[in-house]
Design a protein around this motif. Structure first.
Motif, PDB file in Angstrom:
ATOM      1  N   VAL A 138      16.384  -6.027   7.559  1.00 37.30           N
ATOM      2  CA  VAL A 138      16.622  -5.273   6.333  1.00 37.30           C
ATOM      3  C   VAL A 138      15.288  -4.736   5.809  1.00 37.30           C
ATOM      4  O   VAL A 138      14.309  -5.475   5.673  1.00 37.30           O
ATOM      5  N   ASP A 139      15.228  -3.418   5.549  1.00 39.58           N
ATOM      6  CA  ASP A 139      14.044  -2.782   4.968  1.00 39.58           C
ATOM      7  C   ASP A 139      12.787  -3.016   5.803  1.00 39.58           C
ATOM      8  O   ASP A 139      11.696  -3.244   5.279  1.00 39.58           O
ATOM      9  N   THR A 140      12.924  -2.947   7.108  1.00 36.79           N
ATOM     10  CA  THR A 140      11.786  -3.109   8.007  1.00 36.79           C
ATOM     11  C   THR A 140      11.734  -1.911   8.940  1.00 36.79           C
ATOM     12  O   THR A 140      12.704  -1.621   9.629  1.00 36.79           O
ATOM     13  N   GLU A 141      10.593  -1.211   8.971  1.00 37.62           N
ATOM     14  CA  GLU A 141      10.491  -0.020   9.806  1.00 37.62           C
ATOM     15  C   GLU A 141       9.683  -0.253  11.070  1.00 37.62           C
ATOM     16  O   GLU A 141       9.749   0.543  11.996  1.00 37.62           O
ATOM     17  N   ILE A 157      20.089  11.658  12.895  1.00 32.18           N
ATOM     18  CA  ILE A 157      19.339  11.279  11.702  1.00 32.18           C
ATOM     19  C   ILE A 157      17.859  11.439  12.011  1.00 32.18           C
ATOM     20  O   ILE A 157      17.402  11.088  13.098  1.00 32.18           O
ATOM     21  N   GLN A 158      17.096  11.977  11.078  1.00 29.87           N
ATOM     22  CA  GLN A 158      15.661  12.121  11.251  1.00 29.87           C
ATOM     23  C   GLN A 158      14.936  11.276  10.209  1.00 29.87           C
ATOM     24  O   GLN A 158      15.311  11.265   9.045  1.00 29.87           O
ATOM     25  N   ARG A 159      13.923  10.552  10.666  1.00 27.22           N
ATOM     26  CA  ARG A 159      13.103   9.748   9.774  1.00 27.22           C
ATOM     27  C   ARG A 159      11.649   9.912  10.168  1.00 27.22           C
ATOM     28  O   ARG A 159      11.325  10.106  11.326  1.00 27.22           O
ATOM     29  N   ASN A 185      -4.619   6.756  10.183  1.00 30.58           N
ATOM     30  CA  ASN A 185      -3.183   6.844   9.908  1.00 30.58           C
ATOM     31  C   ASN A 185      -2.567   7.989  10.710  1.00 30.58           C
ATOM     32  O   ASN A 185      -3.186   9.026  10.912  1.00 30.58           O
ATOM     33  N   HIS A 186      -1.334   7.817  11.131  1.00 24.38           N
ATOM     34  CA  HIS A 186      -0.638   8.894  11.811  1.00 24.38           C
ATOM     35  C   HIS A 186       0.850   8.769  11.518  1.00 24.38           C
ATOM     36  O   HIS A 186       1.353   7.704  11.193  1.00 24.38           O
ATOM     37  N   THR A 187       1.529   9.881  11.627  1.00 22.01           N
ATOM     38  CA  THR A 187       2.956   9.937  11.340  1.00 22.01           C
ATOM     39  C   THR A 187       3.736   9.926  12.640  1.00 22.01           C
ATOM     40  O   THR A 187       3.388  10.611  13.598  1.00 22.01           O
ATOM     41  N   VAL A 188       4.795   9.155  12.663  1.00 21.29           N
ATOM     42  CA  VAL A 188       5.712   9.156  13.791  1.00 21.29           C
ATOM     43  C   VAL A 188       7.075   9.605  13.290  1.00 21.29           C
ATOM     44  O   VAL A 188       7.596   9.070  12.311  1.00 21.29           O
ATOM     45  N   ARG A 189       7.613  10.608  13.946  1.00 21.67           N
ATOM     46  CA  ARG A 189       8.919  11.161  13.581  1.00 21.67           C
ATOM     47  C   ARG A 189       9.964  10.600  14.538  1.00 21.67           C
ATOM     48  O   ARG A 189       9.791  10.619  15.753  1.00 21.67           O
ATOM     49  N   PHE A 190      11.060  10.109  13.989  1.00 17.20           N
ATOM     50  CA  PHE A 190      12.154   9.553  14.782  1.00 17.20           C
ATOM     51  C   PHE A 190      13.412  10.392  14.583  1.00 17.20           C
ATOM     52  O   PHE A 190      13.727  10.784  13.464  1.00 17.20           O
ATOM     53  N   ARG A 191      14.097  10.649  15.666  1.00 16.24           N
ATOM     54  CA  ARG A 191      15.425  11.273  15.636  1.00 16.24           C
ATOM     55  C   ARG A 191      16.362  10.370  16.417  1.00 16.24           C
ATOM     56  O   ARG A 191      16.051   9.969  17.540  1.00 16.24           O
ATOM     57  N   PHE A 192      17.508  10.053  15.832  1.00 14.83           N
ATOM     58  CA  PHE A 192      18.414   9.158  16.536  1.00 14.83           C
ATOM     59  C   PHE A 192      19.853   9.394  16.108  1.00 14.83           C
ATOM     60  O   PHE A 192      20.134   9.896  15.012  1.00 14.83           O
ATOM     61  N   LEU A 236      24.107  -0.719  16.339  1.00 17.06           N
ATOM     62  CA  LEU A 236      23.245  -0.559  15.178  1.00 17.06           C
ATOM     63  C   LEU A 236      22.180   0.462  15.532  1.00 17.06           C
ATOM     64  O   LEU A 236      21.476   0.305  16.530  1.00 17.06           O
ATOM     65  N   ALA A 237      22.060   1.508  14.727  1.00 15.91           N
ATOM     66  CA  ALA A 237      21.042   2.537  14.929  1.00 15.91           C
ATOM     67  C   ALA A 237      20.331   2.764  13.605  1.00 15.91           C
ATOM     68  O   ALA A 237      20.803   3.520  12.745  1.00 15.91           O
ATOM     69  N   ALA A 238      19.204   2.072  13.403  1.00 18.11           N
ATOM     70  CA  ALA A 238      18.417   2.180  12.182  1.00 18.11           C
ATOM     71  C   ALA A 238      17.041   1.605  12.470  1.00 18.11           C
ATOM     72  O   ALA A 238      16.921   0.551  13.098  1.00 18.11           O
ATOM     73  N   LEU A 239      16.013   2.320  12.024  1.00 19.41           N
ATOM     74  CA  LEU A 239      14.656   1.833  12.276  1.00 19.41           C
ATOM     75  C   LEU A 239      14.492   0.406  11.792  1.00 19.41           C
ATOM     76  O   LEU A 239      14.971   0.065  10.709  1.00 19.41           O
TER      77      LEU A 239
END
Length: 308
Positions: free
Chosen positions: A85-88, A3-5, A26-33, A51-54
């Protein structure tokens, strides 16, 4: 499959999704998991949960020989899911609170009417992407209870970050046996800490400054019973080479699934669960100080790094 986020982080502000083209800071961080689990070749049921979720990546391994090991691991993971829940991006305190809630949930499994007084327990290991202060000071927070593990991978070296809470690890630390002898020692399955064992849980915690590119592997001991660190590293390297040759649109097995399959093929004497997560700063690098503001940190959390 992986999954990519992507999330946009703003120094001193909450994550912002509405304006992906913000200028610095500001900067973007890309996650793959990716995560994968298998009951193995011997066990009748799978007592692992994950559990695998940002912003959280956690593995729980229900303790064999205890009542409801599968329910214990499921209860621990459910407690984490409810807390994020709904926390990145998390805070260290929120992770610590979730560990305590998970311990309470496992204790409740043991206190249930159908437990008949038997113990329920689970190991726990994971990493969380956290902000340690008000100025965008981002870290990876690794944590561990029991003999599930957290590793880091820098493209060349696989480093075990966590320290096993086990009888054989204590013997290794005391110089009474070698790491090789630990694999066949009669007490190799005895853990010295677990969720559900006591009213208060004692987790090991580490803070690792967020850098441009980082990869972490979280696993139950079903992986490390069958594969040593060198073999795990070889599989990761092989997977990277295979992925580079995979045509766009083709199904690509994740490195987590590849590692689990290899452990099952090597004997699969236990349940096997693996999560692999990679973070990569895009454009402006993630800036994170090695020194954490003590006033902004929970009193229980030490400024520490994994040994080795």
């Amino acid at each position: 499959m992986e999954i990519q986020r992507e999330i946009v982080l703003s120094d001193g502000a909450a994550p912002n999704h509405a304006a992906p083209n913000h200028a610095a800071p500001n900067h973007t961080v890309r996650f793959r998991f990716a995560g994968y689990s298998d009951r193995g070749a011997v066990r009748r049921i799978n007592e692992d949960s994950y559990l695998a979720a940002l912003p959280l990546f956690v593995v729980a391994d229900g303790m064999g020989g205890h009542a409801f090991g599968d329910r214990a691991s499921q209860a621990a993971i459910a407690a984490f899911a409810d807390s994020f829940v709904d926390t990145e991006v998390a805070s260290p305190q929120r992770v610590l609170d979730a560990i305590r809630h998970a311990n309470d949930a496992v204790l409740a499994v043991g206190d249930s009417a159908d437990a008949d007084g038997s113990l329920s327990g689970t190991t726990l290991s994971g990493v969380a992407f956290v902000e340690t202060g008000p100025r965008g000071n981002y870290h990876w927070m690794a944590f561990n209870v029991g003999d599930s593990r957290v590793y880091s991978w820098d493209g060349r070296t696989l480093l075990q970050l966590s320290v096993d809470h086990s009888a054989v690890q204590e013997l290794v630390d005391q110089g009474e046996i070698t790491r090789l002898e630990a694999h066949s020692h009669p007490e190799r399955n005895v853990v010295t800490r677990a969720l559900g064992a006591e009213a208060e849980v004692d987790a090991d915690i580490w803070l690792l400054p967020a850098r441009d590119r980082q990869t972490f592997l979280v696993c139950s001991d079903g992986l490390t019973k069958e594969l040593d660190d060198d073999e795990i590293a070889r599989i990761i390297v092989f997977h990277a080479a295979e992925s580079a040759r995979t045509a766009p649109g083709e199904y690509a097995i994740s490195v987590a699934e590849r590692l689990v399959n290899a452990a099952v093929a090597a004997g699969g004497s236990d349940n096997v669960t693996v999560i692999v997560v990679q973070s990569e700063a895009v454009g402006t690098a993630v800036v994170s100080d090695d020194t954490v503001d003590r006033d902004a940190m929970p009193a229980q959390l030490e400024e520490t790094r994994p040994r080795g």
